[in-house]
Design an enzyme around this catalytic site. Structure first.
Site, mmCIF file in Angstrom:
data_model
loop_
_atom_site.group_PDB
_atom_site.id
_atom_site.type_symbol
_atom_site.label_atom_id
_atom_site.label_comp_id
_atom_site.label_asym_id
_atom_site.label_seq_id
_atom_site.Cartn_x
_atom_site.Cartn_y
_atom_site.Cartn_z
ATOM 1 N N GLU A 76 116.617 -54.455 -14.173
ATOM 2 C CA GLU A 76 115.584 -55.409 -13.766
ATOM 3 C C GLU A 76 115.478 -55.601 -12.255
ATOM 4 O O GLU A 76 114.466 -56.105 -11.761
ATOM 5 C CB GLU A 76 115.824 -56.773 -14.445
ATOM 6 C CG GLU A 76 117.051 -57.542 -13.991
ATOM 7 C CD GLU A 76 118.343 -57.187 -14.726
ATOM 8 O OE1 GLU A 76 119.253 -58.029 -14.767
ATOM 9 O OE2 GLU A 76 118.432 -56.052 -15.248
ATOM 10 N N CYS A 82 124.475 -55.253 -18.902
ATOM 11 C CA CYS A 82 125.735 -55.664 -18.259
ATOM 12 C C CYS A 82 126.615 -56.432 -19.251
ATOM 13 O O CYS A 82 127.144 -55.840 -20.177
ATOM 14 C CB CYS A 82 125.451 -56.467 -16.992
ATOM 15 S SG CYS A 82 126.876 -56.585 -15.882
ATOM 16 N N HIS A 97 121.970 -53.072 -13.995
ATOM 17 C CA HIS A 97 120.836 -54.014 -14.057
ATOM 18 C C HIS A 97 119.516 -53.283 -13.776
ATOM 19 O O HIS A 97 119.137 -53.093 -12.620
ATOM 20 C CB HIS A 97 121.029 -55.145 -13.045
ATOM 21 C CG HIS A 97 122.105 -56.102 -13.430
ATOM 22 N ND1 HIS A 97 121.865 -57.205 -14.223
ATOM 23 C CD2 HIS A 97 123.441 -56.113 -13.155
ATOM 24 C CE1 HIS A 97 123.006 -57.863 -14.402
ATOM 25 N NE2 HIS A 97 123.974 -57.221 -13.772
#
Length: 520
Positions: A178, A86, A176
């Site tokens: 994660e 990001c 993202h």
């Protein structure tokens, strides 16, 4: 900065993203050690041979506002693979000659990205149609690709959703990976760790146990350590870890505030004094806490009173143990993150944690916080490795101030008694229906509201009991557990029919954010 300079690791440079801690967790879950450091603190001299890969996190910053962030460009010129996520993707692009501008269309939430070319980063990441759902959270985007970079994938609003410079081992993703919302996100992170950084697995519960015991022994030497034991997972694991490391040089002080769960004090004494044979001093300070909390309703005042009195009582009994040099605390990574930014970046303080930064200077004790870089799930695994019982390890988190912050308004002996019973019935019901281990944290709260009810032919005017049960991975974000209607009916009837003082039960269906897990 580092826990161990000899331990190969992935370094995460934090630009203030709410998801930075999740990156660290994903890497550790894959059996590789990771560390977080703020972009404000990291220097090129920090980059040593133990760092096998660098991840630049997301964040609330703007790449084109150069005065808002600091970053030494030499950090990415050490021939170490870099993954930008990001904001990290944008800064990586800008540092390599690309351009970043405000997006015409912002992207927040799920978006489809389509593969444009093959990359080692996206091996087995896309589905058979070469598409994947990812979690976007950005208002800026890369508008011009840096020289010698290729586009790997695009979304409708992000032409450069995944980019790479294969020669330099630079990779950028606008989304993202994660967060759990991104499909195969962990696969992408693992591709970076194992295929690009070529790091080997080096992080397990057994590794942690051996390393932490050694660290405690090296730090403490022949000195005595006192430990504030609450009976919760964190302090229990700290106590057992220290017990294994230094044995009889450990002295645990267990203060019963009167705000614990039902019969908790009996269980703690039984487990730690009788079973584990730890030096345990039990202090029943129930009346002292109640006197101090009399007519106090402000939540922060409650926390401060409980925290300060706890330390005062702890100090009183600690003085009876001669020649103590160290104080052990069960501080975890999320505790540090919520109370103050552990990395010094732009994360904001949510509320005070009374086990963080509460050491009075006059005690002149050094801190031992062996769990401060671990997440809750890592602590539970470590506890099992230390041979603590599953009953202790699987216990839901319990706040330091105890039932005081599950009882908005003033605290009375009668309300504590009612709340202990309601909470006990709720937890028992979860266990009986095999729901307890599916839930991160569950509790009953007593609201400062009385409502009219009817029992038989009589009118009642009694308290409202709130039930809360949430699912979470680490306590940083959470969602409410979706119970079946039949279970809610069973527990509601049980509480109302069994406890004098409650005539209404409600269930909290708010996630975190916007709410917190606890009420106060």
């Amino acid at each position: 900065m580092s826990l161990d300079k000899n331990l190969n690791k992935i370094l995460i440079i934090d630009f203030g993203s709410q998801f930075t801690q999740l990156i660290a967790r994903r890497i550790r879950e894959s059996g590789v050690y990771s560390e977080i450091i703020s972009h404000k603190k990291v220097k090129n001299k920090n980059i040593d041979n133990s760092i096998k890969g660098i991840i630049l996190s997301g964040g609330p910053l703007n790449v084109y506002q150069i005065n808002k962030y600091s970053f030494d460009k030499r950090i990415i010129e050490n021939q170490i693979p870099v993954l930008g996520i990001c904001f990290g993707h944008q800064i990586l692009s800008k540092l390599n000659g690309g351009r970043v501008k405000q997006s015409k269309y912002r992207e927040f939430g799920l978006a489809n990205i389509r593969k444009k070319r093959e990359s080692i980063l996206t091996k087995n990441f896309f589905n058979k149609k070469n598409i994947n759902k990812v979690w976007m959270s950005h208002a800026d985007q890369v508008s011009k690709l840096p020289k010698n970079f290729n586009v790997i994938a695009s979304s409708q609003n992000s032409k450069f959703a995944i980019i790479e410079n294969k020669k330099k081992n630079f990779y950028g993703v606008q989304f993202h990976p994660e967060v759990t919302h991104t499909e195969n996100g962990k696969k992408l992170i693992n591709n970076f760790i194992f295929l690009i950084c070529k790091i080997k697995r080096n992080w397990s519960s057994k590794d942690q146990k051996i390393k932490l015991i050694k660290d405690v022994q090296n730090l403490v030497g022949e000195n005595k350590v006192i430990c504030a034991l609450s009976g919760g997972v964190d302090s229990s694991v700290v106590a057992q870890l220290l017990n294994k490391a230094i044995g009889k040089k450990l002295f645990c002080i267990f203060v019963n505030t009167g705000l614990l769960r039902k019969n908790e004090e009996i269980q703690v004494v039984k487990t730690f004094k009788k079973k584990l044979k730890i030096n345990l001093i039990y202090v029943n300070a129930e009346n002292e806490f109640l006197r101090k909390l009399n007519n106090v309703s402000d939540p922060e005042k409650k926390r401060k009173i409980i925290g300060n009195l706890f330390i005062k009582i702890f100090e009183r009994y600690a003085k009876r143990i001669k020649n103590v040099k160290f104080l052990a605390q069960g501080t975890l990574y999320p505790d540090l993150i919520e109370s103050k930014s552990v990395t010094g970046s732009q994360t904001s303080k949510i509320k005070s944690h009374h086990n963080v930064g509460g050491l009075p200077k006059k005690m002149k004790l050094k801190l031992v916080e062996p769990l401060k870089f671990l997440f809750k799930d890592e602590v539970r695994k470590l506890g099992l490795e230390l041979k603590l019982s599953k009953e202790i390890i699987s216990r839901h988190p319990f706040p330091g101030p105890g039932l005081a912050i599950r009882m908005p308004g003033i605290i009375t002996k009668e309300k504590i008694k009612i709340l202990k019973e309601a909470d006990n019935y709720f937890i028992q019901a979860l266990r009986e229906h095999n729901l307890y281990n599916k839930i991160w944290q569950a509790y009953a709260a007593l609201l400062p509201v009385k409502t009219v009810g009817v029992m038989g032919d009589n009118r009642t005017y009694e308290y409202l009991c709130l039930l809360r049960a949430i699912t979470s991975e680490d306590g940083m974000t959470a969602d409410f557990y979706d119970f079946k209607k039949s279970f809610i009916q069973i527990i509601s009837n049980k509480i109302v029919n069994s406890i004098r003082g409650v005539n209404r039960v409600v269930y909290d269906v708010t996630s975190k954010p916007p709410s917190t897990i606890e009420l106060e």
